[in-house]
Design a protein around this motif. Structure first.
Motif, mmCIF file in Angstrom:
data_model
loop_
_atom_site.group_PDB
_atom_site.id
_atom_site.type_symbol
_atom_site.label_atom_id
_atom_site.label_comp_id
_atom_site.label_asym_id
_atom_site.label_seq_id
_atom_site.Cartn_x
_atom_site.Cartn_y
_atom_site.Cartn_z
ATOM 1 N N LEU A 3 87.238 26.691 104.984
ATOM 2 C CA LEU A 3 87.489 27.660 105.842
ATOM 3 C C LEU A 3 86.559 28.589 106.211
ATOM 4 C CD1 LEU A 3 90.146 29.868 106.335
ATOM 5 C CD2 LEU A 3 89.346 31.089 104.332
ATOM 6 N N SER A 4 86.367 28.937 107.459
ATOM 7 C CA SER A 4 85.303 29.718 107.950
ATOM 8 C C SER A 4 85.216 31.147 107.443
ATOM 9 C CB SER A 4 85.632 29.942 109.633
ATOM 10 O OG SER A 4 84.673 30.793 110.059
ATOM 11 N N VAL A 5 83.846 31.187 107.018
ATOM 12 C CA VAL A 5 83.454 32.563 106.517
ATOM 13 C C VAL A 5 84.107 33.875 107.297
ATOM 14 C CG1 VAL A 5 81.536 34.054 105.854
ATOM 15 C CG2 VAL A 5 81.341 31.681 105.585
ATOM 16 N N TRP A 6 84.074 33.622 108.338
ATOM 17 C CA TRP A 6 84.760 34.840 109.284
ATOM 18 C C TRP A 6 86.107 35.035 109.112
ATOM 19 C CZ3 TRP A 6 80.808 37.920 110.553
ATOM 20 C CH2 TRP A 6 79.796 37.386 110.793
ATOM 21 N N VAL A 7 86.999 34.291 108.666
ATOM 22 C CA VAL A 7 88.264 34.119 108.651
ATOM 23 C C VAL A 7 88.419 35.494 107.275
ATOM 24 C CG1 VAL A 7 90.474 33.614 107.596
ATOM 25 C CG2 VAL A 7 89.112 32.190 109.213
ATOM 26 N N PRO A 8 87.891 35.354 106.158
ATOM 27 C CA PRO A 8 87.975 36.237 105.059
ATOM 28 C C PRO A 8 87.409 37.760 105.386
ATOM 29 C CG PRO A 8 86.520 34.613 104.342
ATOM 30 C CD PRO A 8 87.174 33.854 105.571
ATOM 31 N N VAL A 9 86.347 37.625 106.391
ATOM 32 C CA VAL A 9 85.618 38.845 106.894
ATOM 33 C C VAL A 9 86.421 39.405 107.788
ATOM 34 C CG1 VAL A 9 83.721 39.372 108.457
ATOM 35 C CG2 VAL A 9 83.197 37.791 106.520
ATOM 36 N N SER A 10 87.258 38.916 108.669
ATOM 37 C CA SER A 10 88.098 39.426 109.784
ATOM 38 C C SER A 10 89.502 40.162 108.820
ATOM 39 C CB SER A 10 88.387 38.202 110.919
ATOM 40 O OG SER A 10 87.382 37.840 111.377
ATOM 41 N N LEU A 11 89.776 39.394 108.031
ATOM 42 C CA LEU A 11 91.036 39.760 107.084
ATOM 43 C C LEU A 11 90.670 40.999 106.151
ATOM 44 C CD1 LEU A 11 92.593 36.311 105.870
ATOM 45 C CD2 LEU A 11 93.576 37.871 107.516
ATOM 46 N N THR A 12 89.377 40.913 105.817
ATOM 47 C CA THR A 12 88.913 42.242 105.040
ATOM 48 C C THR A 12 88.905 43.476 105.829
ATOM 49 O OG1 THR A 12 87.724 41.154 103.376
ATOM 50 C CG2 THR A 12 87.178 43.138 103.495
ATOM 51 N N ALA B 35 93.878 43.400 96.604
ATOM 52 C CA ALA B 35 93.838 42.704 97.929
ATOM 53 C C ALA B 35 92.475 42.404 98.089
ATOM 54 C CB ALA B 35 94.504 43.597 98.838
ATOM 55 N N LEU B 36 91.534 43.249 97.634
ATOM 56 C CA LEU B 36 90.209 42.757 97.945
ATOM 57 C C LEU B 36 89.560 42.029 97.180
ATOM 58 C CD1 LEU B 36 88.442 46.264 98.907
ATOM 59 C CD2 LEU B 36 89.361 44.292 100.515
ATOM 60 N N LEU B 37 90.098 41.855 95.847
ATOM 61 C CA LEU B 37 89.774 40.926 94.866
ATOM 62 C C LEU B 37 90.093 39.328 95.468
ATOM 63 C CD1 LEU B 37 89.295 39.610 91.997
ATOM 64 C CD2 LEU B 37 91.585 39.995 91.327
ATOM 65 N N VAL B 38 91.402 39.262 96.052
ATOM 66 C CA VAL B 38 91.612 38.000 96.814
ATOM 67 C C VAL B 38 90.767 37.794 98.034
ATOM 68 C CG1 VAL B 38 93.386 36.735 98.083
ATOM 69 C CG2 VAL B 38 94.007 38.106 95.981
ATOM 70 N N LEU B 39 90.547 38.743 98.771
ATOM 71 C CA LEU B 39 89.847 38.709 100.137
ATOM 72 C C LEU B 39 88.169 38.133 99.811
ATOM 73 C CD1 LEU B 39 91.364 41.132 102.289
ATOM 74 C CD2 LEU B 39 91.717 38.810 102.457
ATOM 75 N N PHE B 40 87.679 38.968 98.851
ATOM 76 C CA PHE B 40 86.323 38.939 98.366
ATOM 77 C C PHE B 40 86.101 37.414 97.750
ATOM 78 C CE2 PHE B 40 85.394 43.638 97.733
ATOM 79 C CZ PHE B 40 85.091 43.801 99.014
ATOM 80 N N SER B 41 87.180 36.862 96.885
ATOM 81 C CA SER B 41 87.116 35.739 96.325
ATOM 82 C C SER B 41 87.077 34.676 97.454
ATOM 83 C CB SER B 41 88.411 35.376 95.545
ATOM 84 O OG SER B 41 88.247 36.423 94.367
#
Length: 382
Positions: free
Chosen positions: A229-238, A268-274
């Motif tokens: 997964l691109s790093v920018w996907v969780p960054v964008s979702l966060t 939610a951030l627990l999941v996104l940060f992970s």
């Protein structure tokens, strides 16, 4: 069957070091709000900067488990953790006390508290974070309450690792998902009964879920699992999630959704940060480049991030004490730049002159003791 590490030599994950800087930077903005009236869009994000602490807890579990060595004794592990965090904690605590305490505090300076020697002892022992009383939790250097939590994590890590070794990579991922689900269940319990037993748990116990998730994900990585997964996907979702929490409340139709999102922001951030940590680690292991997370400059800031985290609030409140009032507009932006540069400079000095050399000395001293004991054992007749 006990799992073992397929490859005992693990590469350094520079992106995780870079991410430490961005988490510390978020906490900086969170505390800066007490001195600088930030522009509205920035202020909206800054009020969630305290979640940088949650990121640290997840990352701590991941990094400690990724770097774990089977033959490192528990005593050695504990001493290395002490050498890593305590010297700088002590120095920044001594610097913070004159800023946050006085024998005759000015009532107008609400952040300055009366001198309390019992609280200082708790801070020296890194025990203040076990209290749910804010005057105790955030005593001494306000940022250092998290060290109480980390010390608890360090104490448990060798024993949790013994359990993790029984798991496959898939099993570790299942446990991580289970911990996330239990976190949601705990939040529901707290919402249903705000004064119940769950809400009264001390911070080290309440935040253990974040550390456990980080440990489980790292163990899955050690067994070969990767997140494509691109790093920018969780960054964008966060970013999208935080924007949603900030914006959706303005519209009657989306207000119920916003309320739910706000209540479960931690989970939610627990999941996104992970996801972010896993994506960044996978990117590093693939050898991908990233200016935002693993450029040399960002990695250096990440190496200084512990010192930055411990010193920045002291500098912000010292400036507020000198200036005597909050600032806004262009003046506020100038002070933002000054405090950021000053905090980075102070962090660099603390890292280079105290954190790194003292840790090296303490670890060398412990290594000499271990080698001396080993030499005595080897010299004994069979």
């Amino acid at each position: 069957m006990v799992s073992s590490l397929p490859n005992p030599t693990l590469p350094r994950l520079d992106s995780l070091t870079g991410l430490r800087w961005w988490a510390a930077f978020a906490v900086f903005f969170f505390h800066l709000r007490n001195f600088v009236d930030l522009p509205a869009p920035v202020a909206e994000f800054a009020r969630y900067g305290n979640f940088g602490v949650a990121f640290f807890f997840i990352l701590s579990g991941f990094v400690l488990t990724w770097s774990w060595r089977e033959h490192t004794g528990i005593g050695t592990f504990y001493w290395r953790r002490f050498a890593r965090i305590y010297p700088l904690h002590l120095v920044t605590l001594l610097v913070a006390i004159p800023v946050f305490y006085s024998f005759n505090p000015d009532p107008a300076q609400t952040w300055v508290k009366p001198v309390d020697w019992a609280i200082f002892i708790l801070c020296l022992l890194m025990l203040q974070g076990w209290s749910r009383d804010a005057t105790v939790t955030f005593a001494g250097n306000p940022a250092s309450w998290t060290l109480t939590v980390e010390a608890f994590f360090y104490a448990l890590h060798p024993f949790i690792t013994k359990v993790l070794r029984l798991l496959t990579g898939r099993g570790a991922l299942v446990v991580a998902a289970g911990v996330a689900v239990l976190s949601i269940a705990g939040r529901v319990t707290m919402i249903a009964n705000p004064t119940g037993w769950f809400a009264l748990l001390p911070w080290p116990v309440l935040r253990l879920n974040e550390f456990l998730v980080g440990m489980c994900l790292a163990w899955a990585f050690r067994t070969g699992w990767r997140l494509r997964l691109s790093v920018w996907v969780p960054v964008s979702l966060t970013l999208a999630y935080l924007i949603g929490v900030s914006v959706l409340d303005r519209f009657a139709l989306t207000r119920p959704l916003q309320h739910v999102m706000a209540m479960f922001t931690s989970e939610a951030l627990l999941v996104l940060f992970s996801l972010l940590i896993c994506a960044a680690a996978s990117s590093d292991l693939r050898g991908a480049k990233s200016l935002a997370f693993r450029s040399r400059f960002i990695v250096i800031l990440g190496e200084w991030s512990y010192a930055f985290y411990l010193i920045h609030a002291t500098l912000i409140y010292l400036t507020l004490e000198i200036i005597g009032h909050r600032v806004s507009g262009l003046t506020g932006l100038l002070w933002l730049a000054v405090l950021l540069v000053a905090s980075i400079a102070a962090a660099g000095a603390l890292h280079v002159w105290i954190e790194r050399p003292v840790e090296r000395i303490l670890r060398a001293w412990q290594n000499r003791k271990v080698n001396a004991r080993k030499a005595v054992r080897d010299a004994r007749p069979v």
